[in-house]
Design a protein around this motif. Structure first.
Motif, PDB file in Angstrom:
ATOM      1  N   TYR A   1      43.811  37.063  43.710  1.00 19.40           N
ATOM      2  CA  TYR A   1      42.677  36.427  42.632  1.00 19.40           C
ATOM      3  C   TYR A   1      41.558  37.372  41.586  1.00 19.40           C
ATOM      4  CZ  TYR A   1      37.783  34.630  43.224  1.00 19.40           C
ATOM      5  OH  TYR A   1      36.788  33.413  42.355  1.00 19.40           O
ATOM      6  N   ALA A   2      41.684  38.657  42.433  1.00 15.44           N
ATOM      7  CA  ALA A   2      41.857  40.021  41.265  1.00 15.44           C
ATOM      8  C   ALA A   2      42.283  40.166  40.242  1.00 15.44           C
ATOM      9  CB  ALA A   2      41.517  41.312  42.326  1.00 15.44           C
TER      10      ALA A   2
ATOM     11  N   THR B   1      33.707  46.467  45.186  1.00 11.00           N
ATOM     12  CA  THR B   1      33.078  44.858  46.424  1.00 11.00           C
ATOM     13  C   THR B   1      32.520  44.712  45.473  1.00 11.00           C
ATOM     14  OG1 THR B   1      32.537  44.734  48.839  1.00 11.00           O
ATOM     15  CG2 THR B   1      31.553  46.322  47.379  1.00 11.00           C
TER      16      THR B   1
ATOM     17  N   ILE C   1      38.711  48.983  45.241  1.00 14.31           N
ATOM     18  CA  ILE C   1      38.623  47.343  44.632  1.00 14.31           C
ATOM     19  C   ILE C   1      36.950  48.062  44.413  1.00 14.31           C
ATOM     20  CG2 ILE C   1      38.583  46.083  47.039  1.00 14.31           C
ATOM     21  CD1 ILE C   1      39.484  43.676  45.633  1.00 14.31           C
TER      22      ILE C   1
ATOM     23  N   ILE D   1      30.742  38.711  51.261  1.00 18.04           N
ATOM     24  CA  ILE D   1      31.570  38.405  50.680  1.00 18.04           C
ATOM     25  C   ILE D   1      32.671  37.258  51.150  1.00 18.04           C
ATOM     26  CG2 ILE D   1      34.234  39.021  50.914  1.00 18.04           C
ATOM     27  CD1 ILE D   1      33.107  42.121  49.584  1.00 18.04           C
TER      28      ILE D   1
ATOM     29  N   ILE E   1      38.313  41.368  38.675  1.00 17.88           N
ATOM     30  CA  ILE E   1      38.275  42.004  39.640  1.00 17.88           C
ATOM     31  C   ILE E   1      38.781  43.542  39.765  1.00 17.88           C
ATOM     32  CG2 ILE E   1      37.795  42.980  42.167  1.00 17.88           C
ATOM     33  CD1 ILE E   1      37.647  39.968  42.212  1.00 17.88           C
TER      34      ILE E   1
ATOM     35  N   LEU F   1      43.488  38.677  48.153  1.00 18.81           N
ATOM     36  CA  LEU F   1      42.806  39.381  47.290  1.00 18.81           C
ATOM     37  C   LEU F   1      43.152  39.698  46.125  1.00 18.81           C
ATOM     38  CD1 LEU F   1      39.340  39.482  46.673  1.00 18.81           C
ATOM     39  CD2 LEU F   1      39.479  41.662  48.260  1.00 18.81           C
TER      40      LEU F   1
ATOM     41  N   THR G   1      33.934  41.316  43.631  1.00 17.84           N
ATOM     42  CA  THR G   1      34.547  40.671  44.738  1.00 17.84           C
ATOM     43  C   THR G   1      33.713  39.263  45.670  1.00 17.84           C
ATOM     44  OG1 THR G   1      35.591  42.979  44.630  1.00 17.84           O
ATOM     45  CG2 THR G   1      36.041  40.536  46.425  1.00 17.84           C
TER      46      THR G   1
END
Ligand SMILES: Cc1cc2nc3c(=O)[nH]c(=O)nc-3n(C[C@H](O)[C@H](O)[C@H](O)COP(=O)(O)OP(=O)(O)OC[C@H]3O[C@@H](n4cnc5c(N)ncnc54)[C@H](O)[C@@H]3O)c2cc1C
Ligand SMILES: Cc1cc2nc3c(=O)[nH]c(=O)nc-3n(C[C@H](O)[C@H](O)[C@H](O)COP(=O)(O)OP(=O)(O)OC[C@H]3O[C@@H](n4cnc5c(N)ncnc54)[C@H](O)[C@@H]3O)c2cc1C
Lengths: 427, 496
Positions: free
Chosen positions: B90-91, B164, B162, B27, B96, B87, B167
């Motif tokens: 972004y998700a 992973t 979330i 990541i 995501i 994040l 991501t």
């Protein structure tokens, strides 16, 4: 998740079907129910199966030993599966494959995914015939590496018999019960030697059928009172560590294939999603001798109820349950009053779990039980409200790894107004 | 050249001299490569493994941390806090899956109860002021299935769960779409300075670059030494976890945390975005940096903890066991630093918060590299971030989507029954910019075979689709007709 009322909005593109009966699972139990129901029911009898071929587990269990008690034949799994499918079709049932039931949209309404679209199936009665599976490695909490080459029998047979794929050359089989011998046959066909079978019990359960069938009987080495304690090797399996349960001694056995057999768990997801009461012993739906669950108009049959019995018994369940389904469709009611049957050690479970006066006798007039101990000639005892109500010595063994059958005639003196009845053994 | 066809192959050409090579496609490295590729730079993302996200980033507890319990004033505290928001955004853009479950930290004895006010105050010093101390009645109202003996708790309403895997894959895919060259199967074994460039000697050949970013996780200290530094040592700290079946999910609808100790965050129970429940992790220092096996001791420890935390959970089926290795270091904070002379940036010591902080770490690393002399000219022509296939239960999945199935029947063909993964999704994974290199990679991209049967029903079929790389997504499940085997005979057994 479960809904008792119909709350799902009819989303676009969903086709609604309204059969008289929907049967989930086209294995021996579901197909046999369909065969009996189709000629007797006014509307459609629809069988749904998520696989692309109907037939259930026998499809990939490519060895003889099927159809004994229901078809009075000794046939291979695939041949047996085909015959059941033909019979159900000939009787007028509709079988839809590639149809995965994903949940409920009402009391007797199912949500289904197929390549032809999403379906909503509103039926007059539902029969759950979803079978059982073997616990895989995580469920058995076997530590070690995540090496490739670890299978359940179902996975192994899918690879070898349906996909004609390859496995390794040296196998250890965990388990020495009926299904384990089936795994051994499959491995042999795939050119993989079984170097060891392990069983936690003091003695293995040999598959008598292989003797009777006159097939070449082979005896791999069997380590009793032994468990697989660690998996070694990544990315590919190299060995397993085994432990003797009595002495604690451990040793390494080299192998590139490990087959985890037995240790059954019913495929009860749909039953649970509906909020149907499960039996803590079988982990399948709690049923009476008419195969009713505690949701009206929803029935359950086959290995979902008794993980795991032979296919013929599952098939006979299905055929018997057909009568109860018909009675329900014709407005019949469930008799009042019930007595709960509970298993006592060494029995892990008993089914049916509920006995009602006025209901039909259990299929084949047998109660089905699972024993955790080998007993050559068990004296079975039924107790109710602190008193022994029946006692009987049976001339066949109770053996771990296979269903133990007790004549239901023993229930005759049970008080239908009394408390729960326990079933155990006297040594 | 358009941005998308710059280089979308998963195993790119390494003959040119890159402006920057990022070592490590976890990541952190993927986020850094993506960030740098937003500038006029030629960037490569390099990894020893055959797939992105195959290290620690694939095996964690997948919590999007608010950073409430970080050590105030540290870089980690700041980057976790920033990363949480970065994040989350972004998700949203990439799909995501995140579930805003919230967390409840539970005190089981007086000492832990007394620690709660301090934790609340610490959270505030970390810039998080939404925690609340609650009594036992509220604890059991929020988590009715919790084991007996809870004395009180601290709510952390914004802790979330979330995916992973998605991501990592989204960041790496985004990077590739921005023109990053992905160089897999290349373990860096030595580095060499050669007239203003660095040559990375890898198991897949030499790679030449002006700048290097070290995001090699468990291997970051080793690479750091290759650049002449000696500032930290990574200790792999194993964390083992048990994953319970989806049928257990109603037991735990939020994250249940223990009071943290100096040894780590302790054993928690957490829902997953796939609808499962996690129990773990353990914390055990190892020497072997590759030992991601599970242990008898670890499993026994988790079961013992679980029995106290939530006895009912232990009645459910375990569908997976796994272990991840935290890149713990002898520093109490992230070790992120730029070396202008060697044109080298280190992002190390990122032990237990890197999933959350990854994007913020990337921002920070780019800033450091810029100050150290890497020229950062923003690009105007950036492609949109990718829309990722949804693996989350809280969002519609293809098997439920009537319109999608009508348009493409492959989304109506369920292959993995337990996880309800369709042939269409498996096909899509193979057609994606970073296709899976093996079964494990396919599992991370689709959830296929991750369910309760672990392949009893679908293993062979998934294997077949694996071999055809998802082609034939609508073909029959069984390629060959079953052969009849063994004749039929009347059997004496019939009468028993
Ligand atoms: C390796 C092995 C060897 C065996 N050997 C023998 C033998 O030699 N002789 C013998 O008599 N018995 C044998 N058995 C046992 C026999 O196969 C089973 O007793 C029998 O298949 C049980 O029938 P069933 O109808 O209850 O379930 P199954 O055969 O398991 O059928 C269940 C069906 O339900 C479908 N289904 C489940 N959930 C859903 C859903 N949500 N939507 C749609 N469809 C669904 C499944 O796809 C499956 O086709 C063996 C079993 C195994 C595993
Ligand atoms: C049990 C556990 C639970 C966790 N829970 C959480 C959580 O809930 N929330 C959270 O935010 N974080 C959590 N974390 C932390 C998080 O997972 C990590 O911080 C993060 O994944 C680190 O990412 P990375 O990119 O630095 O490392 P990695 O994902 O390990 O990537 C490093 C990569 O570098 C490659 N590499 C190494 N050496 C070389 C070399 N010599 N040449 C080429 N390539 C090399 C490796 O192959 C690997 O792919 C947890 C960690 C663990 C172990």
């Amino acid at each position: 998740m479960s809904t008792d009322t119909d709350t799902t909005p009819a989303s676009a593109g969903v086709t609604t079907l309204t059969p008289a009966v929907v049967i989930v699972g086209a294995g021996p139990s579901g197909l046999s129910a369909a065969r009996e129901l189709a000629p007797r029911v006014g509307g459609e009898v629809l069988v749904l199966d998520r696989e692309s071929t109907a037939g259930g587990i026998p499809r990939h269990s490519d060895h003889p030993g099927y159809g004994i008690r229901d078809m009075r034949r000794f046939m291979s799994g695939p041949a047996y599966a085909r015959r059941l499918v033909e019979q159900a079709r000939a009787a007028g049932a509709t079988i839809r494959t590639n149809a995965t039931v994903t949940g409920w949209a009402g009391e007797r309404t199912l949500e289904v995914t197929t390549p032809q679209g999403r379906l909503r199936v509103e039926a007059g009665a539902v029969v759950l015939a979803t079978g059982a599976r073997e616990r895989p490695r995580p469920g058995r909490l076997i530590p070690g590496d995540r090496g490739r080459g670890v299978y359940t029998t179902g996975h192994l047979q899918n690879i070898v018999h349906l996909q004609h794929g390859k496995v390794g050359r040296r196998a250890v089989i965990a388990g020495a019960e009926l299904v384990s011998w089936s795994a051994a046959l499959t491995l042999r066909e795939a050119g993989c030697a079984t170097v060891l079978m392990t069983t936690e019990y003091p003695r293995p359960d040999s598959y008598a059928l292989f003797n009777i069938g006159g097939r070449a009987f082979f005896r791999p080495r069997i380590a009793t009172r032994t468990r697989v304690s660690r998996i070694i090797g990544k990315p590919d399996l190299r060995a397993v560590e085994i432990e003797n349960l009595d002495t604690g001694a451990r040793r390494i056995v080299e192998c590139d294939t490990l087959v985890l057999t037995g240790d059954w768990i019913p495929d009860h997801e749909l039953a649970r999603a509906a909020g149907i009461t499960l039996d803590p012993g079988t982990k399948g739906p709690l049923v009476d001798s008419a195969f009713r669950t505690d949701r009206p108009g929803v029935f359950a049959v086959g290995n979902l109820l008794h993980p795991v019995d032979t296919a013929d018994i599952a098939a006979i369940d299905g055929a018997r349950a057909a009568r109860s389904v018909l009675a329900w469709l014709n407005g019949g009611s469930t008799p009042d009053g019930q007595v709960r049957l509970v298993a006592e050690a060494p029995f892990r479970w008993v089914t049916p779990e509920v006995i009602r006066r006025g209901d039909p006798a259990p299929a084949r007039r047998r109660l089905l039980l699972w024993s955790d101990r080998f007993i050559p000639f068990p004296r079975v005892v039924l107790r109710q409200d602190g008193k022994v109500v029946a006692r009987k010595r049976l001339w066949w063994p109770a053996s771990p790894g296979r269903v133990f059958r007790v004549p239901s005639i023993m229930l005759t003196s049970v008080n239908p107004q009394g408390g729960p009845v326990s079933i155990g053994v006297e040594d | 050249m358009s941005t998308t066809d710059r280089n979308t192959t998963a195993n790119g050409d390494a003959s040119a001299t890159f402006d920057v090579v990022v070592i490590g496609a976890g990541i952190v490295g993927s986020a850094i490569a993506r960030k740098l590729a937003g500038h006029e730079l030629s960037v490569a993302l390099l990894d020893a493994r055959n797939d992105v996200g195959d290290g620690t980033s694939k095996a964690n507890t997948a919590i999007l941390h608010t950073g409430f319990d970080a050590k105030p004033g540290t870089l980690e505290s700041r980057l976790v806090r920033e990363g949480y928001h970065l994040l989350s955004d972004y998700a949203e853009r990439t799909g995501i899956p995140i579930e805003r479950t919230g967390a409840l930290l539970v005190a089981w004895n007086d000492e832990e109860l007394e620690a709660l006010p301090g934790l609340k105050e610490k959270a505030e010093r970390n810039g998080y002021d939404r925690t609340e101390i609650v009594g036992p009645a509220e604890v059991y109202r929020q988590v009715p299935h919790l084991g007996e003996g809870a004395l009180g708790g601290l709510t952390v309403p914004d802790e979330s769960v979330i995916c992973t895997w998605t991501t990592n894959l989204a960041l790496a895919t985004d990077a590739v779409r921005r023109g990053v060259t992905l160089l897999l199967n290349r373990r860096v074994e030595a580095v060499e300075e050669r007239g203003g460039t660095t040559v990375l000697r890898t198991t897949g050949g030499d790679v030449t670059t002006r700048w290097v970013v070290n995001a090699a996780g468990l291997g970051s200290d080793v690479i750091d030494r290759m650049f002449g530094h000696d500032r930290f040592t990574v200790t792999p700290r194993r964390g083992e976890l048990l994953v319970y079946d989806k049928l257990a999910r109603p037991l735990a609808d939020r994250i249940i945390l223990p009071v943290p100790t100096s040894r780590g965050k302790g054993v928690l129970i957490s829902p997953t975005v796939y609808g499962n429940v996690l129990l773990g992790p353990t914390a055990e220092d190892l020497t072997d940096r590759t030992d991601t096996g599970t242990s008898e001791k670890g499993i026994a420890f988790l079961l013992e903890k679980g029995r106290k935390l939530m006895p009912e959970l232990l009645e459910e089926e375990v569908t997976a066991t796994y272990a991840g290795l935290r890149a713990a270091s002898d520093h109490s904070d992230y070790v992120i630093d730029a070396d202008a002379r060697r044109r080298y940036v280190l992002a190390g010591g990122i032990r237990s918060t890197g999933l959350t902080a990854g994007i913020a770490i990337a921002e920070y690393v780019a800033g450091l590299a810029g100050e150290a002399g890497l020229e950062l000219v923003p690009r105007e022509d950036l492609p949109e971030p990718p829309r990722m296939p949804n693996l989350g239960e809280a969002f519609p999945r293809p098997y439920q989507d009537a319109a999608r199935i009508a348009a493409d029947p492959a989304y109506g063909r369920v292959v993995c029954f337990c996880e309800r993964v369709t042939a269409g999704e498996i096909r899509d994974a193979f057609r994606s910019p970073i296709p899976p290199a093996g079964l494990e990679g396919l599992r991370r991209r689709t959830r296929a075979m991750n369910g309760r049967c672990q392949g009893f029903f679908c293993g062979a079929e998934v294997g077949r689709l694996m071999e055809s790389r998802g082609a034939d997504a609508c073909g029959p499940r069984v390629p060959h007709e079953n052969r009849e085997h063994g004749g039929e005979r009347r059997s004496p057994e019939a009468r028993r």
